[in-house]
Design a protein around this motif. Structure first.
Motif, PDB file in Angstrom:
ATOM      1  N   LEU A 116       0.836  -1.194   0.000  1.00 55.82           N
ATOM      2  CA  LEU A 116       0.000   0.000   0.000  1.00 55.82           C
ATOM      3  C   LEU A 116       0.875   1.250   0.000  1.00 55.82           C
ATOM      4  O   LEU A 116       1.998   1.232   0.502  1.00 55.82           O
ATOM      5  N   ALA A 117       0.315   2.333  -0.537  1.00 57.05           N
ATOM      6  CA  ALA A 117       1.042   3.602  -0.590  1.00 57.05           C
ATOM      7  C   ALA A 117       0.509   4.621   0.396  1.00 57.05           C
ATOM      8  O   ALA A 117       1.139   5.653   0.628  1.00 57.05           O
ATOM      9  N   ASP A 118      -0.645   4.348   1.006  1.00 59.43           N
ATOM     10  CA  ASP A 118      -1.330   5.303   1.880  1.00 59.43           C
ATOM     11  C   ASP A 118      -1.367   4.776   3.313  1.00 59.43           C
ATOM     12  O   ASP A 118      -1.882   3.681   3.561  1.00 59.43           O
ATOM     13  N   GLY A 119      -0.828   5.550   4.246  1.00 60.95           N
ATOM     14  CA  GLY A 119      -0.749   5.116   5.641  1.00 60.95           C
ATOM     15  C   GLY A 119      -2.106   4.964   6.298  1.00 60.95           C
ATOM     16  O   GLY A 119      -2.327   4.036   7.080  1.00 60.95           O
ATOM     17  N   GLU A 120      -3.042   5.869   5.999  1.00 61.38           N
ATOM     18  CA  GLU A 120      -4.386   5.782   6.586  1.00 61.38           C
ATOM     19  C   GLU A 120      -5.107   4.527   6.109  1.00 61.38           C
ATOM     20  O   GLU A 120      -5.796   3.858   6.889  1.00 61.38           O
TER      21      GLU A 120
END
Length: 257
Positions: A35-39
């Motif tokens: 994934l590229a998005d922490g949230e």
């Protein structure tokens, strides 16, 4: 290898993510997510539950890699973290080791020999942990509550919250199960709105997590007091309970049982 260890990769550069995936395959690891998005990763964390987390510092979205790991640590998660970054910022590197309890810091460009050393260290730590204690049952999926911490938005698992008290008009103090405390400018009503029915306001200026309640009793030492005091796990601090809310509070506790 008797157990195929699982890995989640959080990296905003597609090609580096693919390189890390390839390295994991060569090391006999099972990649459960890239994934590229922490949230997004935090939202999916309870379904993934990786043994090892490869975490970049610069990410898509509002959270950087350090904030993501801080959220996991504040919420009581202790998965082994390997930070992967091209940063030369010494504060970031020191934070990765001293505050986030990372097992290794890989500098970009990542080479296979260094990667293998980092993975071997993470696996050794996992095996040591498992030899000390029996694995606990998998907990129920968490509800994440986002609070304002200084200038950042920080998600915290509801399960990790013990109680919250309002210090003044602008500051709420969040008490966590692990003993940590955090000042936040998020007010109690905003926290309550994000949580489940396990969060309850027993008295003006307080929220309490019903999961961590041991008992409650009439306030001692004050004969005229109309308050009860709530006893919680993990702390000697007692939270006040209004007499008017005592019956509702008792009913909710009974329903949880």
């Amino acid at each position: 290898m008797g157990h195929r260890f699982t890995v989640a990769i959080v990296e905003d550069n597609y090609w580096i993510g693919q390189l890390l995936d390839s390295f994991c395959q060569q090391c006999g690891l099972k990649v459960v997510s890239i994934l590229a998005d922490g949230e997004q990763f935090l939202r999916e964390y309870d379904q993934l539950r990786p043994d090892i987390l490869l975490m970049d510092i610069g990410l898509e979205g509002k959270l950087d890699g350090i904030s993501v790991v801080q959220s996991l640590r504040l919420s009581g998660y202790q998965q082994k973290v390997i930070m992967v970054s091209g940063t030369t910022n010494m504060d970031h590197i020191l934070t990765a080791f001293h505050e986030l309890d990372s097992v290794y810091f890989l500098s970009k460009p990542v080479m296979l020999p260094k990667f293998q050393i980092a993975i071997e260290k993470a696996i050794a730590c996992i095996q040591l942990d498992r030899s000390r204690v029996m694995e606990e049952p998998k907990p129920n999926p968490s509800t994440w509550i986002t609070v304002k911490n200084q200038k950042s938005q920080l998600p915290i698992s509801e399960d990790a919250i013990l109680f919250v008290e309002k210090e003044d008009k602008r500051v709420s103090r969040i008490h966590l199960v692990n003993g940590a405390q955090m000042a936040s400018s998020t007010n109690l009503s905003e926290i309550l709105a994000q949580g489940t029915s396990h969060l309850f306001s027993p008295f003006k200026g307080f929220l309490v997590n019903l999961r961590h309640v041991v008992s409650f009793a009439k306030e001692s030492g004050f004969p005229t007091s109309r308050r009860f005091m709530i006893h919680l796990k993990h702390t000697s601090v007692k939270v006040p309970l209004s007499r008017d809310l005592q019956k509702d509070f008792a009913r909710l506790l009974q329903e949880m049982k």
